[in-house]
Design an enzyme around this catalytic site. Structure first.
Site, PDB file in Angstrom:
ATOM      1  N   ALA A  44       0.836  -1.206   0.000  1.00  0.00           N
ATOM      2  CA  ALA A  44       0.000   0.000   0.000  1.00  0.00           C
ATOM      3  C   ALA A  44       0.870   1.256   0.000  1.00  0.00           C
ATOM      4  O   ALA A  44       0.590   2.227  -0.706  1.00  0.00           O
ATOM      5  CB  ALA A  44      -0.905  -0.018   1.221  1.00  0.00           C
ATOM      6  N   TYR A  46       3.938   1.461  -1.134  1.00  0.00           N
ATOM      7  CA  TYR A  46       4.594   1.535  -2.441  1.00  0.00           C
ATOM      8  C   TYR A  46       3.632   2.101  -3.485  1.00  0.00           C
ATOM      9  O   TYR A  46       3.976   3.009  -4.248  1.00  0.00           O
ATOM     10  CB  TYR A  46       5.073   0.137  -2.855  1.00  0.00           C
ATOM     11  CG  TYR A  46       5.713   0.104  -4.221  1.00  0.00           C
ATOM     12  CD1 TYR A  46       7.046   0.475  -4.391  1.00  0.00           C
ATOM     13  CD2 TYR A  46       4.978  -0.279  -5.342  1.00  0.00           C
ATOM     14  CE1 TYR A  46       7.629   0.460  -5.658  1.00  0.00           C
ATOM     15  CE2 TYR A  46       5.548  -0.293  -6.605  1.00  0.00           C
ATOM     16  CZ  TYR A  46       6.879   0.074  -6.760  1.00  0.00           C
ATOM     17  OH  TYR A  46       7.443   0.071  -8.009  1.00  0.00           O
ATOM     18  N   ASP A  47       2.395   1.571  -3.497  1.00  0.00           N
ATOM     19  CA  ASP A  47       1.403   2.060  -4.468  1.00  0.00           C
ATOM     20  C   ASP A  47       1.175   3.560  -4.303  1.00  0.00           C
ATOM     21  O   ASP A  47       1.005   4.286  -5.268  1.00  0.00           O
ATOM     22  CB  ASP A  47       0.066   1.318  -4.300  1.00  0.00           C
ATOM     23  CG  ASP A  47       0.127  -0.102  -4.878  1.00  0.00           C
ATOM     24  OD1 ASP A  47       1.041  -0.379  -5.678  1.00  0.00           O
ATOM     25  OD2 ASP A  47      -0.743  -0.918  -4.513  1.00  0.00           O
ATOM     26  N   GLU A 126     -10.080 -11.742 -14.565  1.00  0.00           N
ATOM     27  CA  GLU A 126      -9.355 -12.795 -13.833  1.00  0.00           C
ATOM     28  C   GLU A 126      -8.804 -12.277 -12.510  1.00  0.00           C
ATOM     29  O   GLU A 126      -8.861 -11.083 -12.223  1.00  0.00           O
ATOM     30  CB  GLU A 126      -8.251 -13.385 -14.718  1.00  0.00           C
ATOM     31  CG  GLU A 126      -7.371 -12.374 -15.404  1.00  0.00           C
ATOM     32  CD  GLU A 126      -6.513 -13.001 -16.503  1.00  0.00           C
ATOM     33  OE1 GLU A 126      -7.061 -13.331 -17.558  1.00  0.00           O
ATOM     34  OE2 GLU A 126      -5.309 -13.145 -16.285  1.00  0.00           O
ATOM     35  N   LYS A 128      -6.004 -11.251  -9.764  1.00  0.00           N
ATOM     36  CA  LYS A 128      -4.624 -10.753  -9.773  1.00  0.00           C
ATOM     37  C   LYS A 128      -3.853 -11.515  -8.704  1.00  0.00           C
ATOM     38  O   LYS A 128      -4.062 -11.314  -7.504  1.00  0.00           O
ATOM     39  CB  LYS A 128      -4.573  -9.256  -9.508  1.00  0.00           C
ATOM     40  CG  LYS A 128      -3.164  -8.704  -9.622  1.00  0.00           C
ATOM     41  CD  LYS A 128      -3.149  -7.215  -9.722  1.00  0.00           C
ATOM     42  CE  LYS A 128      -1.763  -6.653  -9.995  1.00  0.00           C
ATOM     43  NZ  LYS A 128      -0.626  -7.341  -9.466  1.00  0.00           N
ATOM     44  N   ARG A 149      11.116 -11.774 -14.093  1.00  0.00           N
ATOM     45  CA  ARG A 149      10.817 -10.717 -15.057  1.00  0.00           C
ATOM     46  C   ARG A 149      11.961  -9.714 -15.207  1.00  0.00           C
ATOM     47  O   ARG A 149      12.205  -9.187 -16.287  1.00  0.00           O
ATOM     48  CB  ARG A 149       9.547  -9.976 -14.619  1.00  0.00           C
ATOM     49  CG  ARG A 149       9.112  -8.963 -15.642  1.00  0.00           C
ATOM     50  CD  ARG A 149       7.840  -8.289 -15.223  1.00  0.00           C
ATOM     51  NE  ARG A 149       8.033  -7.542 -13.968  1.00  0.00           N
ATOM     52  CZ  ARG A 149       7.069  -6.907 -13.331  1.00  0.00           C
ATOM     53  NH1 ARG A 149       5.855  -6.943 -13.807  1.00  0.00           N
ATOM     54  NH2 ARG A 149       7.307  -6.260 -12.213  1.00  0.00           N
ATOM     55  N   LYS A 304      -8.935  -7.752 -18.937  1.00  0.00           N
ATOM     56  CA  LYS A 304      -8.233  -7.663 -20.225  1.00  0.00           C
ATOM     57  C   LYS A 304      -9.256  -7.599 -21.356  1.00  0.00           C
ATOM     58  O   LYS A 304     -10.331  -8.213 -21.257  1.00  0.00           O
ATOM     59  CB  LYS A 304      -7.352  -8.904 -20.432  1.00  0.00           C
ATOM     60  CG  LYS A 304      -6.241  -9.012 -19.401  1.00  0.00           C
ATOM     61  CD  LYS A 304      -5.496 -10.335 -19.480  1.00  0.00           C
ATOM     62  CE  LYS A 304      -4.454 -10.395 -18.362  1.00  0.00           C
ATOM     63  NZ  LYS A 304      -3.846 -11.699 -18.177  1.00  0.00           N
ATOM     64  N   CYS A 442      -3.461 -17.182  35.644  1.00  0.00           N
ATOM     65  CA  CYS A 442      -3.471 -16.635  36.994  1.00  0.00           C
ATOM     66  C   CYS A 442      -4.369 -17.574  37.794  1.00  0.00           C
ATOM     67  O   CYS A 442      -5.553 -17.704  37.493  1.00  0.00           O
ATOM     68  CB  CYS A 442      -4.039 -15.216  36.981  1.00  0.00           C
ATOM     69  SG  CYS A 442      -4.425 -14.624  38.635  1.00  0.00           S
ATOM     70  N   CYS A 448      -8.776 -12.458  41.988  1.00  0.00           N
ATOM     71  CA  CYS A 448      -8.124 -11.589  40.993  1.00  0.00           C
ATOM     72  C   CYS A 448      -9.175 -10.643  40.395  1.00  0.00           C
ATOM     73  O   CYS A 448     -10.125 -11.088  39.745  1.00  0.00           O
ATOM     74  CB  CYS A 448      -7.484 -12.430  39.886  1.00  0.00           C
ATOM     75  SG  CYS A 448      -6.775 -11.403  38.586  1.00  0.00           S
TER      76      CYS A 448
HETATM   77  S1  IVH Z   1      -1.142 -10.042 -17.239  1.00  0.00           S
HETATM   78  C1  IVH Z   1       0.989  -7.850 -20.427  1.00  0.00           C
HETATM   79  N1  IVH Z   1      -2.621 -11.274 -15.455  1.00  0.00           N
HETATM   80  O1  IVH Z   1       0.874  -8.513 -11.848  1.00  0.00           O
HETATM   81  C2  IVH Z   1       0.182  -8.166 -19.232  1.00  0.00           C
HETATM   82  N2  IVH Z   1      -0.617 -10.273 -14.744  1.00  0.00           N
HETATM   83  O2  IVH Z   1       1.347  -5.777 -11.147  1.00  0.00           O
HETATM   84  C3  IVH Z   1       0.997  -8.705 -18.171  1.00  0.00           C
HETATM   85  N3  IVH Z   1      -0.128 -10.574 -12.366  1.00  0.00           N
HETATM   86  O3  IVH Z   1       3.464  -8.046 -14.139  1.00  0.00           O
HETATM   87  C4  IVH Z   1       0.371  -9.242 -17.016  1.00  0.00           C
HETATM   88  N4  IVH Z   1      -1.921 -11.745 -11.881  1.00  0.00           N
HETATM   89  O4  IVH Z   1       3.270 -10.371 -12.984  1.00  0.00           O
HETATM   90  C5  IVH Z   1      -1.504 -10.577 -15.690  1.00  0.00           C
HETATM   91  N5  IVH Z   1      -4.004 -12.412 -13.963  1.00  0.00           N
HETATM   92  C6  IVH Z   1      -2.899 -11.733 -14.204  1.00  0.00           C
HETATM   93  C7  IVH Z   1      -1.975 -11.451 -13.196  1.00  0.00           C
HETATM   94  C8  IVH Z   1      -0.838 -10.706 -13.500  1.00  0.00           C
HETATM   95  C9  IVH Z   1      -0.795 -11.214 -11.421  1.00  0.00           C
HETATM   96  C10 IVH Z   1       1.144  -9.848 -12.167  1.00  0.00           C
HETATM   97  C11 IVH Z   1       2.056  -9.847 -13.370  1.00  0.00           C
HETATM   98  C12 IVH Z   1       2.214  -8.373 -13.668  1.00  0.00           C
HETATM   99  C13 IVH Z   1       1.958  -7.751 -12.334  1.00  0.00           C
HETATM  100  C14 IVH Z   1       1.596  -6.299 -12.421  1.00  0.00           C
END
Ligand code: IVH
Length: 720
Positions: A44, A46-47, A126, A128, A149, A304, A442, A448
């Site tokens: 958090a 870092y973000d 999907e 994360k 990476r 996506k 205790c 107590c």
């Molecule tokens: S797609 C070109 N899908 O999150 C698109 N990444 O914070 C590349 N990550 O670099 C990523 N879950 O390492 C994709 N369902 C998901 C993911 C995911 C985790 C990671 C991935 C990405 C990083 C970014």
């Protein structure tokens, strides 16, 4: 907006300095996160730094340099592992932090695709995965390389370690395996195994990992692949890099292909057609993110554009595709300072260490305290007073100190927690009950004041005697005042309390100048003119205490703070024996014949009554008029004996607790789930899925009138 329309305002030296210091902190954090698997900032934090930097560069584009962290992916590789150039560049993801930002992104993508004369009709949603990005290369179906990476172009060659992960096939299977394919995904450390790993690290004198993601990174970037092999790492694939001879038109098609080749893919992705369905998916994930069936930690949702032609129209920036976005959930893990470890005394004397922290907001609430359970747990977590610790509050779960950020110890004064040898309140020597108990207690339960306070507060709780005005503060004022003798040395005298007994109970309060003053707790202050008199709350408490005398027997039993006797056992015992005297007179063996009462409960109950001051509580309560017998038929005459009922929906004549009580006091069992063992399902208004399940399983369904008939006359009454 094109470059030429941006008016470049020259940044001031202060703004340059602000930019540089943000960049320095981010680069340092990246080095710790990617390079050393030992972050000192929470995700958090870092973000937030990244968001500040993005905002600064948006306001002052002249500050932005090609090597700004906003323009790059991850971090240059260190030289512990050989560098390897990815066949195709690995990108990162842009983030949004609210649903409205997510919908803005959706609308932008729709507009861009519409400008090219097309329409986005497929969105791939999907999870994360909170793990470590990994790149696999398969040639003629054989795994030839595995890499981190790194900076997106060059990663670290960790092929031997990748080979040690069982979920990753050495060979792809199937007829349509291409000559060359690069697979991207996330290596993760299963949530369920994380705590065990940390415990064994601390036991071996090593530093624990702050979270499962670091555990994945630390386990994967091992010099010795055998160590990697010993860790339960897994992977989920979410993309392709170069792919020769692979025939796909949609991203989700690539997932199906990968799964067909034997690669691990997520069972949780979903293709939807509208922004509303994307929002639905986000809500669903938010509600299910801690389901045990999801093996990995997740920190958001990735959306996506599914169609690869649409992806091509949207293109990419230098660090991330424009056709994908990460929606990040509010943080569930934050860093904070462990200011102290104190100990609390429970109602049965158990001594519990707890963490006192600088208050922080986590998962929607401010947290300043968290239990540490016992001294072994403090040791297992490896935390020291003064540490920066990771605090976690997953969903509605109780906040938990995960562990220390060991890397931040340098320059901090930290000290080990030492469990006290004497009760912090009454001074009695603490000891475990049995030699190998982890808890220490205790033993001074009779005198107590801390234990008396806890018992009294528990007694007032909703599940016990439900005396609303007898909360923790009132209980403490009665049993552990700042001066003078307590009004109650234990709960025996509770039902004899009179208003005048409360006149002199004083508590410490801070006035607005920060000075501590002594004030009456149950009475108004009074001065020359005004008389000191009981407060409205004090009078309410006395009234509620009076009403509580008539609570059902099981609640009275539950209010006695007998170890191991909770509401379930109390209900069963009250229903079976019908009176306190009968329970007291029963042998351990007779007690264990009660449904849900095992040897431990029976023994504890029997021993409890043998202690003279315990028996005195029951006697004084009885003398004050507290109900000591159930007014329903005792064993043998119970119309619902042997029946199990499930109640779903709202009943007009019964609260949820009331319905349960009506069932159990007649010898029946109230259950929360429908199974083959269910005798009847009682359906009220707005029933849940249980009604449908009952129908499906052929379990008889009763409406409220039939339920009442059953309560009055048993199953025979239903037949007539
Ligand atoms: S797609 C070109 N899908 O999150 C698109 N990444 O914070 C590349 N990550 O670099 C990523 N879950 O390492 C994709 N369902 C998901 C993911 C995911 C985790 C990671 C991935 C990405 C990083 C970014």
């Amino acid at each position: 907006m094109t470059e030429s329309t941006i008016e470049l305002i020259d940044p001031t030296p202060e703004q340059r300095h602000q930019w540089q210091s943000l960049v320095d902190r981010i680069v340092e954090a990246q080095d710790e996160y990617y390079g050393r698997d030992a972050p000192t900032l929470s995700d958090a934090e870092y973000d937030q730094l990244m968001r500040d930097l993005i905002a600064l560069e948006e306001a002052l584009p002249g500050l932005r340099t090609p090597d700004s962290p906003t323009q790059r992916v991850g971090q240059a590789v260190r030289n512990e592992f050989p560098p390897v150039t990815h066949p195709e560049r690995m990108l990162s993801l842009d983030n949004v932090f609210s649903e409205s930002e997510l919908m803005d992104w959706v609308a932008r993508a729709q507009r861009t695709v519409a400008d090219a004369g097309r329409e986005v009709t497929r969105w791939l949603c999907e999870l994360k995965i909170d793990g470590l990005a990994c790149d696999l290369v398969y040639q003629d179906g054989r795994l030839v390389s595995g890499a981190t990476r790194g900076d997106g172009r060059v990663g670290e060659d960790i092929t031997p370690n990748v080979r040690a992960i069982k979920a990753i096939p050495q060979r792809l299977r199937g007829a349509n395996v291409p000559p060359l394919v690069e697979v991207r995904g996330e290596v993760f450390f299963p949530v369920a195994d994380f705590e065990g790993l940390n415990a064994s690290l601390v036991e071996a004198g090593k530093a624990p990992f702050a979270n499962a993601r670091n555990a994945a990174a630390g386990s994967l970037r091992q010099k010795d692949p055998q160590v990697t092999a010993s860790r339960p790492l897994s992977m989920i694939c979410h993309g392709l890099g170069v792919h020769d001879g692979v025939d796909v038109t949609v991203q989700s098609g690539a997932y199906e292909l990968m799964a067909g080749w034997g690669l691990p893919t997520s069972p949780y992705y979903k293709v939807v057609g509208t922004p509303a369905e994307i929002a639905e998916y986000v809500t669903w994930v938010g509600q299910h993110r801690h389901d045990p069936s999801i093996l990995h930690e997740l920190d958001g949702v990735v959306v996506k554009v599914d169609d690869l032609d649409d992806q091509a129209i949207l293109g990419t920036t230098s660090r991330a595709p424009r056709w994908a976005i990460a929606y990040k959930f509010p943080p569930e893990e934050v860093n904070t300072e462990l200011l102290d470890i104190k100990v609390g005394v429970g109602r049965t004397g158990r001594i519990t260490p707890f963490a006192v922290m600088t208050p922080v907001r986590v998962a929607g609430s401010t947290v300043a305290r968290a239990t540490l359970h016992n001294a072994f747990e403090v040791k297992r977590k490896g935390v020291r007073i003064g540490d920066i610790v990771v605090l976690r509050k997953a969903g509605d779960v109780i906040p938990e100190v995960v562990g220390p950020v060991v890397e931040l110890r340098e320059g901090r004064e930290t000290r080990e927690f030492v469990m006290p040898t004497n009760c912090p309140v009454c001074g009695a020597e603490l000891r475990p009950e049995k030699e190998d108990d982890k808890d220490i207690r205790c033993p001074n339960s009779e005198h107590c004041p801390a234990q008396a306070t806890e018992r009294l507060a528990a007694l007032g709780a909703r599940g016990a005697l439900d005396i609303e005005a007898l909360g923790y503060e009132a209980a403490a004022a009665l049993t552990n005042p700042v001066e003078g003798t307590p009004v109650l040395s234990n709960e025996a005298g509770l039902f004899d309390l009179k208003a005048e007994d409360l006149a002199h109970v004083m508590v410490q309060r801070q006035n607005k100048d920060g000075e501590t003053t002594l004030e009456p707790f149950f009475f108004t202050k009074g001065d020359g003119k005004k008389r000191s008199e009981p407060t409205a709350t004090a009078l309410q408490m006395l009234r509620e205490i009076d009403v509580a005398k008539d609570r059902p027997l099981w609640r009275v039993l539950n209010a006695l703070s007998i170890r191991h006797v909770g509401p379930v056992a109390a209900r069963a015992l009250a229903a079976r024996f019908g009176s306190m005297d009968a329970i007291r007179a029963a042998s351990v063996e007779e007690l264990t014949q009660t449904d849900g009462v095992g040897a431990v409960i029976a023994q504890s109950l029997s021993e409890w009554f043998e202690v003279p001051w315990h028996a005195n509580i029951v006697e004084r309560w009885a003398a004050a008029g507290v109900r000591m017998a159930e007014d329903v038929a005792p064993v043998g005459e119970q119309p619902l004996a042997g029946l199990t009922l499930v109640v779903t929906g709202t009943l007009t004549g019964f609260s949820r607790d009331g319905a349960t009580e009506a069932i159990t006091s007649r010898g029946g069992k109230a259950s929360s789930s429908v199974s083959k063992a269910t005798s009847y399902v009682v359906v009220g208004e707005n029933p849940g899925s249980k009604a449908a399940k009952a129908e499906e399983m052929g379990v008889p369904i009763l409406d409220e009138a039939q339920f009442q008939a059953l309560l009055d006359g048993g199953p025979d009454a239903l037949a007539s």
